[in-house]
Enzyme design. Structure first.
Site, short mmCIF file in Angstrom:
data_model
loop_
_atom_site.label_atom_id
_atom_site.label_comp_id
_atom_site.label_asym_id
_atom_site.label_seq_id
_atom_site.Cartn_x
_atom_site.Cartn_y
_atom_site.Cartn_z
N GLU A 2 0.85 -1.19 0.00
CA GLU A 2 0.00 0.00 0.00
C GLU A 2 0.88 1.23 0.00
OE1 GLU A 2 -2.66 -0.18 3.23
OE2 GLU A 2 -3.53 -2.10 2.64
N PHE A 36 -0.48 6.85 -2.34
CA PHE A 36 -1.68 7.19 -3.10
C PHE A 36 -2.70 6.06 -3.11
CE2 PHE A 36 1.94 9.32 -5.25
CZ PHE A 36 1.63 10.61 -4.88
N ASP A 43 15.08 7.75 0.27
CA ASP A 43 14.85 6.41 0.84
C ASP A 43 15.64 5.37 0.06
OD1 ASP A 43 13.88 4.50 2.52
OD2 ASP A 43 11.94 4.30 1.54
#
Length: 859
Positions: free
Chosen positions: A572, A575, A708
């Site tokens: 998930e 968005f 990240d």
């Protein structure tokens, strides 16, 4: 089928335990912290046809009106049964069908409002649940009680934690009635989807240990199946409740329970074959990647990790003859309680039978989790209004409180406002002094950056008695879930550093994209949108200056969504959901050759799908990301192939590589100087790092900050092709890599530079820091989480040592296969305190290429 709850310990044992450990009241159950989101009763995402009842008083009090906080003008505002039953009669119920298995941690109830005219509510109720719609289990708390205290009036919502939580497909609310009252109910369920798909496990009943005159019980006390002939069957229990045990099995996270409560365990004296056999049954056929088993390893008391595990697989009626066998590394047996990852090598099955061989007299387990992909379904990503309830609702249920706590809440809010006012005054007073300190600190030389982990860990041990010495070991174990958010907030730790009086202000400004309508905190697809970049000359991938993107790329075309076939849910994102799909005819559609795998007619792709209930800001951000990704053209960056934006849900179609993410790919590998397939040579590993550096060099040339960078965010294709992506944070497998800041934002602190954690500064230099950690991951084959011997709080404290630069900072150790030059000249240079002294990605790429050339020459 009623739940099996063997509450065995007697009063004497219970009192002895309280004498040994009376103060443990902290519940570390991660699911109760991260799976607390409405499943769709209030929002209407659970459809009317999925709500049923045993009876109804009238058409206006039918089951479909039993939605908590619902006030749509229809009906009388609640479900009311037909007759008033006796207190011990549980024939009346309100049933919710969740359409798939869910992990449920919280329930909420209300009475009937009827536009101010109703005054009926349930003072008490019970819950029953089922995973298959046939066998029903009555919920009990950890003390065996079934009755839940409900409402005191018809208006206020009352939330109750389910301890232990349940895994269910169907849930029934069964009011306990007073003959003098009419009962009506409105309900909501809170939790998240049960991605494991585990329906039940079968294990031998746990044993009892006598330790120094103390009775220690290792039974599965919350198992909801049956007990027959000393074996538990057809249920789930402590091995799947999201709670894992402490290093000392005599102690527990739960207050007031008996010694050994957190573990299920067995003695080898009653197993002549030398192993414990467990059978795990799933909801459908899955492709299994790995199994993670949390084991106790208290060697001084005869408890060890299993010596070997052999797993058999079954898709039909018979067990397959070819098992998977795994032995944990022998040099890691000295660790405390930890997760042991067991590779299952992409075996397909609906049931798994594992035989765990004893490594000592006792074997104790507290949690078992599986990583798998679902079997292929012939389901396309079409726009739909009906389906399973969404797991990323806009509202956090913690905003609803019991009316009895209102006064306490108001007092707390007043205290918080006073504290914040004081902090603001202190921040303003120290602002000028802090700027002068930062300016002076940038002139400090990085003379002592060559400190080694083994030496500095000893220094940390003097201040943190819980810290274990590591000595450069390469552990196979990792933490798969994050710590509780209230364990100790980073801002509280940072306040210990007088140099960072403003740190809490920076952290407090962290926000979730999309406001209240955004996804749960652990399900953000892009960490890059959590904070604004402090460098005006750089732009994050999902937050680029709009002046750089004027309209969509003309080459980005609309792909027919009916040609997308769902294969697996990857996770998930910010968005919405990320899916692995099969795109039929995509090669012909693009009219070009693609490197991704697949036959001529179809191609595996990743599809990011926007939630249908997304607000305007989320929709604009989604379209903005499409425009940005359409301009990225590099062989080491995941490419946007096409879009589906003609109607909702909006979708973007990106590349997906055949071997999945780099982290899981390397975990299954072993280091070998000259081997292939599940073995990696140093040259191959550095070749992967070269490709990542090349992709980052391209992004840095465009002034893009990734924020990240890690192996979980790199995909692996054929012939070790590496492409940088951003799916890592959207996968539950990597929730343990992210730390929750002040209950809202999540950050990958073990990959972040000190200035990113303490000052909120994200630049290309902070990406360089993350690359150094990523290179360390690659050369250790991802067998260990960075700084695995440090808690999250100690990692944050270590960043303060980097700022002070007094030689006390802890560095990641040199991997065993890493040349001294690569470690000292490259890795340590990526972690220099002064960001301006860190190498650029151009320099990193050149240095790695030279290292590859040297290795080729030596060969």
């Amino acid at each position: 089928m009623e739940a099996f709850t063997p509450l065995r310990p007697h009063a004497k044992t219970h009192l002895v335990f309280l004498f040994f450990y009376p103060c443990l009241s902290v519940n570390p159950c991660v699911f109760t912290e991260t799976c607390r989101y409405p499943l769709g009763m209030s929002s209407g995402q659970i459809q009317d046809e999925d709500i049923s009842a045993s009876s109804q008083w009238s058409e206006s009090t039918a089951a479909r009106f039993g939605r908590l906080d619902s006030d749509n003008g229809d009906g009388d505002g609640a479900w009311c049964p037909d007759i008033v039953s006796e207190p011990d009669d549980f024939r009346e119920y309100l049933q919710v069908d969740l359409r798939s298995l869910h992990f449920i941690t919280l329930v909420g109830t209300q009475g009937r409002h009827a536009n101010g005219m109703g005054n009926e509510f349930a003072q008490r109720y019970r819950i029953k649940y089922s995973r298959d719609g046939k066998n029903w289990v009555g919920w009990r708390d950890r003390s065996g009680r079934q009755v839940i205290e409900g409402n005191k009036n018809a208006y206020d919502a009352v939330l109750k934690d389910l301890e232990p939580p349940i895994v269910a497909h169907f849930v029934r609310f069964m009011p306990i009635t007073d003959p003098s009252m009419i009962v009506c109910m409105r309900v909501e369920l809170y939790g998240c989807e049960w991605l494991d798909g585990l329906m039940s496990y079968s294990i031998p009943d746990g044993h009892q240990m006598i330790y120094r005159g103390l009775d220690v019980f290792f039974n599965d006390s919350v198992y909801d199946g049956t007990l027959a002939e000393s074996r538990l069957t057809k249920g789930l229990g402590q091995l799947t409740d999201g709670t894992w045990g402490l290093d000392d099995f005599l102690h527990s996270h739960i207050h007031g329970v008996w010694p050994g409560y957190d573990y299920v365990g067995w003695s080898n004296k009653t197993f002549p074959k030398g192993y414990v056999e467990m059978i795990f049954d799933f909801d459908h056929i899955r492709n299994f990647t790995s199994m993670k088993v949390h084991c106790n390893n208290m060697v001084s008391r005869g408890v060890r990790v299993f010596r070997q595990v052999t797993c058999y697989f079954r898709s039909g009626s018979d067990w397959e003859a070819d098992p998977v066998t795994f032995r944990p590394p022998g040099d890691d047996m000295s660790h405390g309680a930890h997760f042991v990852p067991v590779p299952l090598r992409d075996r397909t099955a609906r049931s798994i039978k594992c035989r765990f061989h004893f490594g000592d007299q006792w074997m104790l387990f507290s949690e078992v989790a599986f990583q798998s992909g679902s079997a292929v379904y012939n389901t396309s990503l079409l726009s739909h209004k009906q389906g399973p309830p969404a797991n990323t609702p806009p509202d956090d249920p913690t905003h609803k409180v019991d009316d009895s706590s209102t006064r306490i809440l108001i007092g707390c809010l007043v205290a918080i406002i006073a504290i914040l006012s004081t902090i603001i005054v202190i921040i303003l007073w120290r602002q000028v002094w802090l700027k002068m300190l930062e300016k002076a600190s940038r002139r400090l030389l990085d003379d002592e950056l060559t400190a080694r982990l083994a030496v500095q860990t000893q220094a940390f041990s003097l201040h943190h008695s819980s810290l274990s010495s590591v000595g450069g070991s390469t552990s196979m174990y990792e933490r798969v879930y994050p710590l509780r958010a209230d364990y100790q907030e980073p801002s509280r730790l940072i306040r210990k550093l007088p140099e960072f009086a403003q740190s809490s202000e920076h952290l407090g400004k962290l926000r979730q994209p999309g406001g209240s309508d955004s996804a749960p905190h652990y399900a953000e697809a892009d960490i890059i949108s959590l904070q604004e970049s402090s460098d005006s000359s750089t732009y994050s991938i999902t937050a680029v200056n709009m002046s750089l993107i004027t309209g969509a790329d003309s080459s980005m075309r609309e792909f027919p969504r009916e040609k997308l076939t769902f294969k697996e849910k990857l996770g998930e994102g910010q968005f919405g959901e990320v899916h692995l799909c099969e795109a039929e005819g995509l090669r012909d559609f693009l009219d070009e050759e693609l490197s991704a795998e697949g036959n001529q007619e179809s191609l595996l792709v990743a599809v990011k799908k926007l939630r249908e209930d997304a607000n305007k800001n989320a929709r604009n951000d989604f379209l903005k990301e499409i425009r940005i990704m359409s301009r990225l053209r590099d062989p080491n960056i995941v490419r946007l192939l096409a879009v589906c934006v003609d109607k909702d849900p909006l979708c973007m179609i990106t590349e997906y590589m055949e071997n999945g993410d780099l982290n899981q790919f390397l975990v299954q590998c072993e280091f070998c100087p000259s081997c292939d397939f599940l073995f990696c040579s140093y040259t191959q590993l550095i070749g992967m790092a070269v490709q990542i550096a090349s992709g980052m060099k391209y992004l840095s040339s465009l002034n893009f900050v990734h924020r990240d960078l890690a192996t979980r965010n790199c995909l692996v294709g054929k012939n070790y092709t590496i492409k940088i992506a951003d799916f890592g944070m959207s996968r539950n497998l990597y929730r343990g890599d992210y730390y929750r800041i002040q209950g809202r934002a999540v950050l990958p602190i073990r990959w972040m530079s000190w200035e990113s954690i303490l000052l909120g500064k994200f630049t290309m230099a902070s990406d360089v820091w993350a690359f150094g950690v990523t290179l360390w991951e690659i050369l250790t084959l991802c067998k260990e989480q960075p700084y695995s011997q440090l808690s999250d709080e100690q990692v944050i404290e270590n960043t303060g040592e980097f700022f002070r630069n007094q030689g006390k900072q802890v560095y990641l150790p040199k991997p065993l296969c890493c040349p001294d030059g690569v470690y000292s000249d490259l890795m340590l240079s990526c972690w220099r305190r002064n960001a301006k002294e860190r190498p650029s990605f151009q320099e990193i790429h050149t240095q790695l290429m030279e290292s590859v050339a040297e290795q080729m020459g030596d060969a």
